[in-house]
Design an enzyme around this catalytic site. Structure first.
Site, mmCIF file in Angstrom:
data_model
loop_
_atom_site.group_PDB
_atom_site.id
_atom_site.type_symbol
_atom_site.label_atom_id
_atom_site.label_comp_id
_atom_site.label_asym_id
_atom_site.label_seq_id
_atom_site.Cartn_x
_atom_site.Cartn_y
_atom_site.Cartn_z
ATOM 1 N N LYS A 200 27.217 36.964 43.121
ATOM 2 C CA LYS A 200 26.266 36.070 42.447
ATOM 3 C C LYS A 200 24.793 36.429 42.686
ATOM 4 C CE LYS A 200 29.027 33.587 40.230
ATOM 5 N NZ LYS A 200 29.272 34.457 39.096
ATOM 6 N N TYR B 21 32.995 32.256 38.067
ATOM 7 C CA TYR B 21 32.934 33.705 38.258
ATOM 8 C C TYR B 21 32.199 34.380 37.102
ATOM 9 C CZ TYR B 21 34.158 38.263 40.092
ATOM 10 O OH TYR B 21 34.075 39.524 40.633
ATOM 11 N N TYR C 80 40.286 41.201 45.136
ATOM 12 C CA TYR C 80 39.790 40.505 46.335
ATOM 13 C C TYR C 80 41.000 40.265 47.240
ATOM 14 C CZ TYR C 80 35.350 39.429 43.965
ATOM 15 O OH TYR C 80 34.132 39.509 43.330
#
Ligand code: FAD
Ligand code: DHB
Length: 388
Positions: free
Chosen positions: A296, A383, A200
């Site tokens: 998610k 996460y 990321y």
């Protein structure tokens, strides 16, 4: 036609629910607006939580995922050219799996076909009736003919743009929403990933994400304007914009090539509450949307389905409505925590504001994340997926 549970939508939520119900002897019919090929052509999520894996195993469709999926012990976050690693395994003892939504959908479709459970693809004008009675109905058109499905319950698994949520009287539902002024431009290419783990990237030019599907197939995203025209992004322009956002090592490993898919996804946070209206139960994107940062969306669809399938099994097997009565409250508790995490990752990693104060806050958040074991553990816990 009559069934116990009418499921609207053959995305991951609808297919997984159908499979879990079937395993428990509960009849269900899925009505899907698109064709199966169209559903399979949508490239979406890539990271699966342990609890989602467990659910796919319970549904009897986990074999290919275990054989082909990539287990990830950690994730990397690159801030202005410097990479930091967070180990899920060390911080939580858990891992995540990289296995594409397309593959999960295919496994679920194959599982459904193997048990002969009915799915009506290209079902048009799906319409919900009498949801507050004990005999709800769904009408639709198939092959040009009007049809009716009478059922005990309706599961609205038809995504954000589906028909289930708008069928609820406006006064019965509260919508919570935040729209971000940005999108993700994503590319899929048959080139090896730049790293064994996801990266990321927070960069002054904007967010980027280096992800993958297999050791030879990469998925990259870059932050773009929400109004961006995909036609204005030939492959070379995408690679030229990705490269400067990466650190030297990742840039050195980047193999570019022709895209096999390219799309823009807007970023939005949305929750509809409650998730139950009489005999209609919403699950997955039909009830809530998260911005993709943190992966998610699909995992939340799976957790809703876990609560809903258990509640329906309790209803039929134990003659108890406790699970159905608590469904909305239970699901929303987990939904809001994932909303919080996805919002936090989005706000911390994207270039959203031009206010230098906001930039300094982002850097402080990230510095704290990399230096504090407590902060890193909280990140990792979220996460890998909070317990059900
Ligand atoms: P969906 O997958 O949307 O499935 C709903 C189904 O219902 C669809 O097949 C649709 O055709 C059908 N349907 C709709 N209306 C009707 C109707 N009227 N009648 C009958 N059927 C209907 N999540 C991540 O974690 N990572 C990502 O990278 C990521 N990327 C995404 C990119 C895009 C463009 C989108 C839209 C979502 C992305 N998501 C991502 C989110 C993730 O894919 C979703 O959370 C997940 O697909 C939710 O599953 P679902 O089954 O609830 O809904
Ligand atoms: C992917 C998407 C995400 O939103 C994310 O946080 C990680 C990976 C993906 O598509 O690979």
């Amino acid at each position: 036609m009559r069934t116990q549970v009418a499921i609207i939508g053959a995305g991951p939520a609808g297919l997984l629910l159908g499979q879990l119900l079937h395993k428990n002897g509960i009849d269900n019919v899925i009505l899907e607006r698109q064709t199966a090929d169209y559903v399979l052509s949508r490239i979406r999520a890539g990271v699966i939580e342990q609890v989602t894996m467990d659910l796919l195993d319970q549904a009897g469709v986990g074999a290919r995922m275990h054989a082909d999926g990539l287990v990830h012990d950690g994730v990397q976050i690159c801030v202005d050219g410097i990479r930091h690693r967070l180990s899920f395994k060390e911080l939580t003892g858990k891992t995540v799996m990289v296995y594409g939504q397309t593959e999960i959908t295919k496994d679920l479709m194959d599982g459904r076909a193997a048990v002969g459970a009915p799915t009506v693809y290209s079902a048009h004008d799906v319409s919900l009736h009498d949801i507050f009675s004990d005999k709800p109905r769904v009408t639709y058109r198939s092959e040009g003919e009007p049809r009716e499905l009478v059922c005990d319950f309706i599961a609205g698994c038809d995504g954000f743009h589906g028909v289930s949520r708008p069928s609820v009287p406006a006064g019965a539902i509260t919508a919570y929403e935040r729209v971000y002024p940005l999108g993700w431009l994503g590319i899929l290419s048959d080139t090896p990933p730049v790293s064994e783990e996801l990266i990321y990237v927070r960069h002054p030019r904007g967010f980027a994400l280096c992800s993958m599907r297999t050791p030879t197939r990469s998925r990259y995203y870059i932050q773009c304007s929400v109004a961006e025209d995909i036609e204005a992004w030939p492959d070379q322009r995408f690679w030229d914009e990705l490269k400067p956002r990466l650190d030297d090592e990742a840039r050195g490993h980047l193999v570019t090539g022709a895209s096999i898919e390219k799309s823009i996804a807007p970023l939005r946070s949305f929750v509809a509450a409650p998730m139950r209206f009489g005999r209609l139960f919403l699950a997955g994107d039909a009830a809530h949307i998260v911005p993709p940062t943190g992966a998610k969306g699909l995992n939340l669809a799976a957790s809703d389905v876990q609560y809903l399938s258990r509640a329906l099994v309790e209803h039929y097997a134990d003659k108890s409505n406790a699970g159905l009565d608590h469904y909305s409250e239970r699901a929303l508790k987990r939904v809001w925590k994932a909303e919080r995490f996805s919002w936090w990752m989005t706000m911390t990693l994207h270039r959203i504001s031009d206010n230098p104060f906001d930039h300094q806050l982002q850097l402080a958040e990230l510095d704290y994340l990399f230096r504090s074991k407590a902060a890193a553990t909280a990140f990792a816990e979220n996460y890998v997926g909070l317990p059900y």
